[in-house]
Write a protein that holds these residues in place. Structure first.
Motif, PDB file in Angstrom:
ATOM      1  N   GLY A 291       0.542  -0.899   0.241  1.00  0.00           N
ATOM      2  CA  GLY A 291       0.144   0.216  -0.130  1.00  0.00           C
ATOM      3  C   GLY A 291       1.427   1.108   0.101  1.00  0.00           C
ATOM      4  N   ALA A 292       0.013   2.289   0.386  1.00  0.00           N
ATOM      5  CA  ALA A 292       1.083   3.177  -0.215  1.00  0.00           C
ATOM      6  C   ALA A 292       1.956   3.995   1.398  1.00  0.00           C
ATOM      7  CB  ALA A 292       0.186   4.640   0.180  1.00  0.00           C
ATOM      8  N   MET A 293       2.706   4.533   0.912  1.00  0.00           N
ATOM      9  CA  MET A 293       4.053   4.156   1.938  1.00  0.00           C
ATOM     10  C   MET A 293       3.626   5.699   3.631  1.00  0.00           C
ATOM     11  SD  MET A 293       6.009   1.848   1.957  1.00  0.00           S
ATOM     12  CE  MET A 293       7.226   2.311   3.239  1.00  0.00           C
ATOM     13  N   SER A 294       3.126   6.132   2.822  1.00  0.00           N
ATOM     14  CA  SER A 294       2.159   8.167   2.896  1.00  0.00           C
ATOM     15  C   SER A 294       0.622   8.384   2.770  1.00  0.00           C
ATOM     16  CB  SER A 294       3.007   8.626   3.435  1.00  0.00           C
ATOM     17  OG  SER A 294       2.838   9.195   2.348  1.00  0.00           O
ATOM     18  N   PRO A 295      -0.466   7.197   3.890  1.00  0.00           N
ATOM     19  CA  PRO A 295      -1.463   6.716   3.351  1.00  0.00           C
ATOM     20  C   PRO A 295      -1.772   8.649   3.839  1.00  0.00           C
ATOM     21  CG  PRO A 295      -0.900   6.045   4.841  1.00  0.00           C
ATOM     22  CD  PRO A 295       0.392   6.336   4.980  1.00  0.00           C
ATOM     23  N   GLY A 296      -3.017   9.057   2.772  1.00  0.00           N
ATOM     24  CA  GLY A 296      -4.012  10.345   3.003  1.00  0.00           C
ATOM     25  C   GLY A 296      -2.299  11.411   2.166  1.00  0.00           C
ATOM     26  N   LYS A 297      -1.574  11.114   1.540  1.00  0.00           N
ATOM     27  CA  LYS A 297      -0.990  11.373   0.801  1.00  0.00           C
ATOM     28  C   LYS A 297      -1.236  11.743  -0.447  1.00  0.00           C
ATOM     29  CE  LYS A 297       0.949  14.471   5.121  1.00  0.00           C
ATOM     30  NZ  LYS A 297       2.489  15.124   5.393  1.00  0.00           N
ATOM     31  N   SER A 298      -0.957  12.241  -1.775  1.00  0.00           N
ATOM     32  CA  SER A 298      -0.906  12.029  -2.236  1.00  0.00           C
ATOM     33  C   SER A 298       0.276  12.714  -3.614  1.00  0.00           C
ATOM     34  CB  SER A 298      -2.653  10.676  -3.303  1.00  0.00           C
ATOM     35  OG  SER A 298      -2.727  12.143  -3.592  1.00  0.00           O
ATOM     36  N   ARG A 299       0.578  12.616  -4.910  1.00  0.00           N
ATOM     37  CA  ARG A 299       1.111  13.491  -5.574  1.00  0.00           C
ATOM     38  C   ARG A 299       0.026  14.048  -6.117  1.00  0.00           C
ATOM     39  NH1 ARG A 299       6.627  11.970  -8.197  1.00  0.00           N
ATOM     40  NH2 ARG A 299       7.509  10.749  -6.669  1.00  0.00           N
TER      41      ARG A 299
END
Length: 119
Positions: free
Chosen positions: A104-112
């Motif tokens: 999954g995402a390494m930092s959930p809630g943040k995307s480019r």
């Protein structure tokens, strides 16, 4: 100094004995329980027969696809017997399989995308 030294020796003796809990919570891949780390040491320090546990677990999870992570609860009794509870695979496993990703995402809630459009 002698009083403090005596107290330290008493404390050290109390700390030397390690008592492990009687409940182990872990994820084990279906049909892939082996005596090596990390499962082997967890069971061995509680006095369980590791080979018998692995054989029992692999037999009980034969109907699952091999490698599916299964949350397990192992209740260890004082006579070195155990009660194994195997839960259903976590939903995140199925979501990642459907999406075709490994993790999954390494930092959930943040995307480019959100970082570029918020400013």
């Amino acid at each position: 100094m002698s009083k403090a030294g005596g107290k330290m020796k008493a404390m050290k003796k109390a700390v030397d004995k390690v008592v492990h809990g009687n409940l182990i919570k872990t994820n084990i891949p279906a049909g892939m329980a082996i005596a090596g780390p990390p499962l082997g040491p967890m069971l061995g320090q509680r006095g369980l027969n590791i080979a018998a546990f692995c054989k029992d677990f692999n037999a009980r999870t034969a109907h699952f696809i091999e490698g599916v992570p299964l949350p397990c609860r192992i209740l260890v009794r004082s006579d070195r017997s155990y009660e194994l509870t195997i839960h259903n695979p976590p939903s995140t496993y199925f979501i990642k399989q459907a999406a075709g990703i490994q993790r999954g995402a390494m930092s959930p809630g943040k995307s480019r995308w959100s970082e570029n459009w918020c400013h």
